[in-house]
Design an enzyme around this catalytic site. Structure first.
Site, PDB file in Angstrom:
ATOM      1  N   MET A   1      -8.844   9.211   8.902  1.00  0.00           N
ATOM      2  CA  MET A   1      -8.783   7.788   9.272  1.00  0.00           C
ATOM      3  C   MET A   1      -9.039   7.587  10.760  1.00  0.00           C
ATOM      4  O   MET A   1      -9.792   6.687  11.149  1.00  0.00           O
ATOM      5  CB  MET A   1      -7.427   7.183   8.886  1.00  0.00           C
ATOM      6  CG  MET A   1      -7.278   6.920   7.409  1.00  0.00           C
ATOM      7  SD  MET A   1      -8.595   5.914   6.669  1.00  0.00           S
ATOM      8  CE  MET A   1      -8.359   4.348   7.485  1.00  0.00           C
TER       9      MET A   1
ATOM     10  N   ASP B   1      -4.462  13.244  19.900  1.00  0.00           N
ATOM     11  CA  ASP B   1      -3.716  13.800  18.774  1.00  0.00           C
ATOM     12  C   ASP B   1      -2.606  14.650  19.357  1.00  0.00           C
ATOM     13  O   ASP B   1      -2.471  14.747  20.580  1.00  0.00           O
ATOM     14  CB  ASP B   1      -4.635  14.603  17.845  1.00  0.00           C
ATOM     15  CG  ASP B   1      -4.146  14.597  16.396  1.00  0.00           C
ATOM     16  OD1 ASP B   1      -2.931  14.826  16.181  1.00  0.00           O
ATOM     17  OD2 ASP B   1      -4.948  14.344  15.484  1.00  0.00           O
TER      18      ASP B   1
ATOM     19  N   VAL C   1      -1.489   7.706  12.465  1.00  0.00           N
ATOM     20  CA  VAL C   1      -0.668   8.903  12.314  1.00  0.00           C
ATOM     21  C   VAL C   1       0.053   8.837  10.969  1.00  0.00           C
ATOM     22  O   VAL C   1      -0.118   7.896  10.199  1.00  0.00           O
ATOM     23  CB  VAL C   1       0.334   9.059  13.488  1.00  0.00           C
ATOM     24  CG1 VAL C   1      -0.417   9.176  14.819  1.00  0.00           C
ATOM     25  CG2 VAL C   1       1.328   7.924  13.549  1.00  0.00           C
TER      26      VAL C   1
ATOM     27  N   GLU D   1       2.455   8.274   7.866  1.00  0.00           N
ATOM     28  CA  GLU D   1       3.159   7.067   7.423  1.00  0.00           C
ATOM     29  C   GLU D   1       4.664   7.305   7.419  1.00  0.00           C
ATOM     30  O   GLU D   1       5.314   7.262   6.377  1.00  0.00           O
ATOM     31  CB  GLU D   1       2.693   6.662   6.014  1.00  0.00           C
ATOM     32  CG  GLU D   1       1.356   5.971   5.973  1.00  0.00           C
ATOM     33  CD  GLU D   1       1.398   4.563   6.530  1.00  0.00           C
ATOM     34  OE1 GLU D   1       1.877   3.653   5.850  1.00  0.00           O
ATOM     35  OE2 GLU D   1       0.963   4.383   7.678  1.00  0.00           O
TER      36      GLU D   1
ATOM     37  N   LYS E   1       5.899   6.649  14.121  1.00  0.00           N
ATOM     38  CA  LYS E   1       5.193   5.499  14.687  1.00  0.00           C
ATOM     39  C   LYS E   1       6.016   4.842  15.795  1.00  0.00           C
ATOM     40  O   LYS E   1       5.491   4.509  16.856  1.00  0.00           O
ATOM     41  CB  LYS E   1       4.854   4.500  13.584  1.00  0.00           C
ATOM     42  CG  LYS E   1       3.797   5.033  12.606  1.00  0.00           C
ATOM     43  CD  LYS E   1       3.485   4.055  11.502  1.00  0.00           C
ATOM     44  CE  LYS E   1       2.565   4.611  10.454  1.00  0.00           C
ATOM     45  NZ  LYS E   1       1.215   4.911  10.882  1.00  0.00           N
TER      46      LYS E   1
ATOM     47  N   SER F   1      -0.272   1.136   6.012  1.00  0.00           N
ATOM     48  CA  SER F   1      -0.587   0.401   4.789  1.00  0.00           C
ATOM     49  C   SER F   1       0.681   0.028   4.029  1.00  0.00           C
ATOM     50  O   SER F   1       0.625  -0.702   3.057  1.00  0.00           O
ATOM     51  CB  SER F   1      -1.500   1.240   3.882  1.00  0.00           C
ATOM     52  OG  SER F   1      -0.861   2.446   3.533  1.00  0.00           O
TER      53      SER F   1
ATOM     54  N   HIS G   1      -5.029  -2.557   9.570  1.00  0.00           N
ATOM     55  CA  HIS G   1      -5.200  -1.580   8.498  1.00  0.00           C
ATOM     56  C   HIS G   1      -6.667  -1.472   8.100  1.00  0.00           C
ATOM     57  O   HIS G   1      -7.241  -2.392   7.522  1.00  0.00           O
ATOM     58  CB  HIS G   1      -4.342  -1.965   7.289  1.00  0.00           C
ATOM     59  CG  HIS G   1      -4.471  -1.023   6.156  1.00  0.00           C
ATOM     60  ND1 HIS G   1      -4.651  -1.436   4.876  1.00  0.00           N
ATOM     61  CD2 HIS G   1      -4.443   0.333   6.126  1.00  0.00           C
ATOM     62  CE1 HIS G   1      -4.748  -0.380   4.081  1.00  0.00           C
ATOM     63  NE2 HIS G   1      -4.622   0.695   4.830  1.00  0.00           N
TER      64      HIS G   1
ATOM     65  N   ASN H   1     -10.642   3.158   3.943  1.00  0.00           N
ATOM     66  CA  ASN H   1     -11.381   4.415   4.039  1.00  0.00           C
ATOM     67  C   ASN H   1     -12.678   4.343   3.238  1.00  0.00           C
ATOM     68  O   ASN H   1     -12.636   3.921   2.085  1.00  0.00           O
ATOM     69  CB  ASN H   1     -10.477   5.545   3.522  1.00  0.00           C
ATOM     70  CG  ASN H   1     -10.970   6.909   3.894  1.00  0.00           C
ATOM     71  OD1 ASN H   1     -11.827   7.063   4.737  1.00  0.00           O
ATOM     72  ND2 ASN H   1     -10.421   7.913   3.255  1.00  0.00           N
TER      73      ASN H   1
END
Length: 165
Positions: free
Chosen positions: A12, A31, A82, A84, A89, A111, A130, A133
């Site tokens: 993503m 990252d 990152v 879920e 987060k 999401s 959001h 993909n």
């Protein structure tokens, strides 16, 4: 030209970074390890090289760099992609809260998690952005405001989304 940070160099994150880079933004990818960010950029670079060779974009338009969180200080928008997990987060945005300029918008690619909860205790404006993909090819971005997301932030994110095509 606006500066965008993308955190997470997985599938993503790569798609999101690619979408912004091909739209002409300066993109810094981060990252957990800078090597992971660079690996993601290398994969994006291969896709972008194909677009340049087909004259779909110019080489100058594809501006991607790997960086660390401190390199996001001048970003206008940061989109995280990152895991879920709420705590990951929230911790990420708390870290960025101390680094980023005051008017930087924090976008979460969640999401399923509450944007309001993610934004709780964060000084910067947080909004759901959001992507679907594959993010660099899907022409849809779901914009999710939290309870305290200003209308101006939502409008700015809609404009960013439109600018991606």
């Amino acid at each position: 030209m606006k500066n965008v940070g993308v955190i997470g160099a997985g599938t993503m994150g790569q798609g999101i970074a690619n979408a912004f880079a091909t739209a002409g933004y300066n993109v810094t990818v981060c990252d957990i390890k800078i090597e992971w960010a660079q690996n993601g950029i290398n994969k994006i670079g291969a896709k972008l090289d194909k677009l340049v060779s087909r004259e779909k974009i110019t080489a100058e338009k594809a501006n991607l760099t790997a960086g660390e969180y401190k390199d996001l200080a001048d970003c206008d928008l940061i989109v995280e992609a990152v895991l879920e997990k709420m705590e990951i987060k929230k911790d990420l945005f708390k870290t960025l809260d101390e680094i980023c300029k005051e008017d930087c918008i924090f976008g979460t690619n969640t999401s399923s998690l509450s944007v309001t909860e993610i934004a709780n205790g964060i000084k910067h404006n947080v909004i759901g952005m959001h992507f679907f993909n594959p993010a660099d090819r899907m022409k849809l971005v779901e914009v999710i405001s939290g309870e305290n997301t200003p209308v101006e932030t939502k409008e700015a994110i809609i404009e960013y989304s439109k600018s991606l095509g």
